[in-house]
Write a protein that holds these residues in place. Structure first.
Motif, PDB file in Angstrom:
ATOM      1  N   ALA A 165      39.498  33.369  34.351  1.00 43.49           N
ATOM      2  CA  ALA A 165      40.383  34.223  35.149  1.00 43.49           C
ATOM      3  C   ALA A 165      41.375  34.962  34.249  1.00 43.49           C
ATOM      4  O   ALA A 165      41.659  36.156  34.466  1.00 43.49           O
ATOM      5  CB  ALA A 165      41.123  33.381  36.183  1.00 43.49           C
ATOM      6  N   SER A 169      41.351  38.964  34.323  1.00 46.45           N
ATOM      7  CA  SER A 169      42.587  39.561  34.849  1.00 46.45           C
ATOM      8  C   SER A 169      43.196  40.515  33.830  1.00 46.45           C
ATOM      9  O   SER A 169      43.694  41.598  34.181  1.00 46.45           O
ATOM     10  CB  SER A 169      43.598  38.461  35.196  1.00 46.45           C
ATOM     11  N   GLN A 200      36.886  34.946  40.428  1.00 47.53           N
ATOM     12  CA  GLN A 200      38.148  34.761  41.140  1.00 47.53           C
ATOM     13  C   GLN A 200      39.145  35.870  40.799  1.00 47.53           C
ATOM     14  O   GLN A 200      39.848  36.383  41.669  1.00 47.53           O
ATOM     15  CB  GLN A 200      38.739  33.393  40.798  1.00 47.53           C
ATOM     16  N   ALA A 201      39.187  36.228  39.504  1.00 48.91           N
ATOM     17  CA  ALA A 201      40.108  37.284  39.086  1.00 48.91           C
ATOM     18  C   ALA A 201      39.744  38.617  39.729  1.00 48.91           C
ATOM     19  O   ALA A 201      40.626  39.385  40.146  1.00 48.91           O
ATOM     20  CB  ALA A 201      40.095  37.410  37.567  1.00 48.91           C
ATOM     21  N   GLU A 204      40.806  38.495  43.425  1.00 51.30           N
ATOM     22  CA  GLU A 204      42.256  38.625  43.572  1.00 51.30           C
ATOM     23  C   GLU A 204      42.718  40.065  43.359  1.00 51.30           C
ATOM     24  O   GLU A 204      43.744  40.486  43.899  1.00 51.30           O
ATOM     25  CB  GLU A 204      42.958  37.695  42.596  1.00 51.30           C
TER      26      GLU A 204
END
Length: 338
Positions: A165, A169, A200-201, A204
């Protein structure tokens, strides 16, 4: 072969005195100690460790089996383990599975034959069959760079989901919307966890999973990275950034870009994982997710020592799962915003 009786005969002392010189030199007079040691040196006597283990009932050897001793990350893990073992009066037998489950099985069988004190293991076999077979020998082991799934062994690992992540990100924040993930062998848990963190990054940031294009490789080395770099360049929709499951892959991708005349980071950004020494020394210093490898090795060895020195039986030992935190180290390979 020269035996302890030969040393005693040539030195004119008892076998017990020779044993004390070797094992408890403080109880022997300096003159006798020097005389016996000179005979040991002259005859080339080497004590039988296997015989000593039979008498003592426990080995002084701790085994370390990793995926690739050619990867500086595992060299650092070994350094940490060796320091902790040496402080405890033990030595480390370092072995390399080469990411091969069959070679891993052979080494685990060897460790059982030698009755090592315990094993520090980075598993190559994703099925877990090798570990299950090894359990029968009642030799303690600690998983390294892998989280123990049950409560029957200790483990020391890094939060690879967080690490993935952090990497993605960083790339998303720099404006990248198409990212390749050069992942290595897909069966490895570390590879899967880093991919999970990357996804997940993206989620988000409100980006679809399709923004990550995974390119598996058979190995986690520079040659596999060069091949993956060529595959990235051949994609119809070329990504603007590449996240690699380790630094050796990232260095290979960097070489492929350099050979093709593609500028890093102007044309494509690269992020690696592990933060090995070569990452900062690359022709374009490499952004990487740092793992505390030396600390990981030392903590794994300490957990193994706790278990082997405990009075509790293996079923009563309090097995612990230690998860260390990764850190993103930003360098030039990913610094150009888009």
């Amino acid at each position: 072969m020269v035996g302890i009786k030969d040393v005693a005969k040539h030195a004119g002392v008892s076998v017990g005195t020779v044993s004390n010189v070797i094992n408890r030199p403080d109880v022997v007079s300096e003159e006798t100690r020097h005389r016996v040691q000179s005979v040991i040196d002259r005859l080339g006597y080497v004590r039988s460790e296997s015989a000593r283990q039979l008498r003592a009932g426990q080995s002084r050897i701790m085994a370390l089996l990793v995926l690739d001793m050619g990867n500086p990350f595992f060299v650092d893990v070994a350094r940490g383990a060796e320091r902790a073992a040496r402080d405890a009066g033990l030595r480390v037998m370092m072995c390399n599975s080469g990411q091969s489950p069959s070679e891993e099985a052979e080494y685990l069988a060897l460790f059982a034959e030698q009755r090592v004190r315990g094993v520090l293991l980075t598993p190559a076999d994703a099925t877990g069959r090798n570990i299950e077979a090894f359990r029968r020998h009642d030799i303690p082991f600690v998983l390294v760079d892998r989280v123990a799934e049950g409560a029957t062994e200790c483990s020391v690992s890094v939060d690879d989901v967080l690490g993935g992540a952090l990497a993605v990100s960083h790339l998303v924040d720099a404006g990248h919307r198409g990212i390749a993930y050069v992942s290595g062998p897909p069966g490895l848990n570390q590879v899967k966890d880093r991919r999970q963190g990357a996804l997940q990054a993206l989620a988000e940031a409100g980006l679809p999973a399709s923004a990550l294009r995974e390119l598996p490789t058979e190995r986690l080395d520079v040659a596999a990275g060069r091949d993956a770099g060529a595959r990235v360049l051949g994609l119809a929709e070329r990504p603007t950034a590449v996240f690699c499951a380790n630094d050796l892959l990232a260095l290979g991708v960097l070489q492929a870009m350099y050979a093709a005349g593609v500028s890093v980071p102007e044309d494509i950004a690269i992020v690696g994982y592990d933060d090995i020494e070569f990452a900062a020394a690359a022709v374009v210093p490499l952004t990487s997710v740092r793992q505390p490898a030396v600390k990981m090795g030392a903590m794994a060895a300490e957990l193994l020592l706790e278990e082997t020195e405990s009075d509790a039986g293996p079923d009563d030992h309090d097995h612990r799962r230690v998860v260390l935190q990764p850190e993103l180290v930003v360098r030039r390979s990913s610094l150009t915003p888009r």
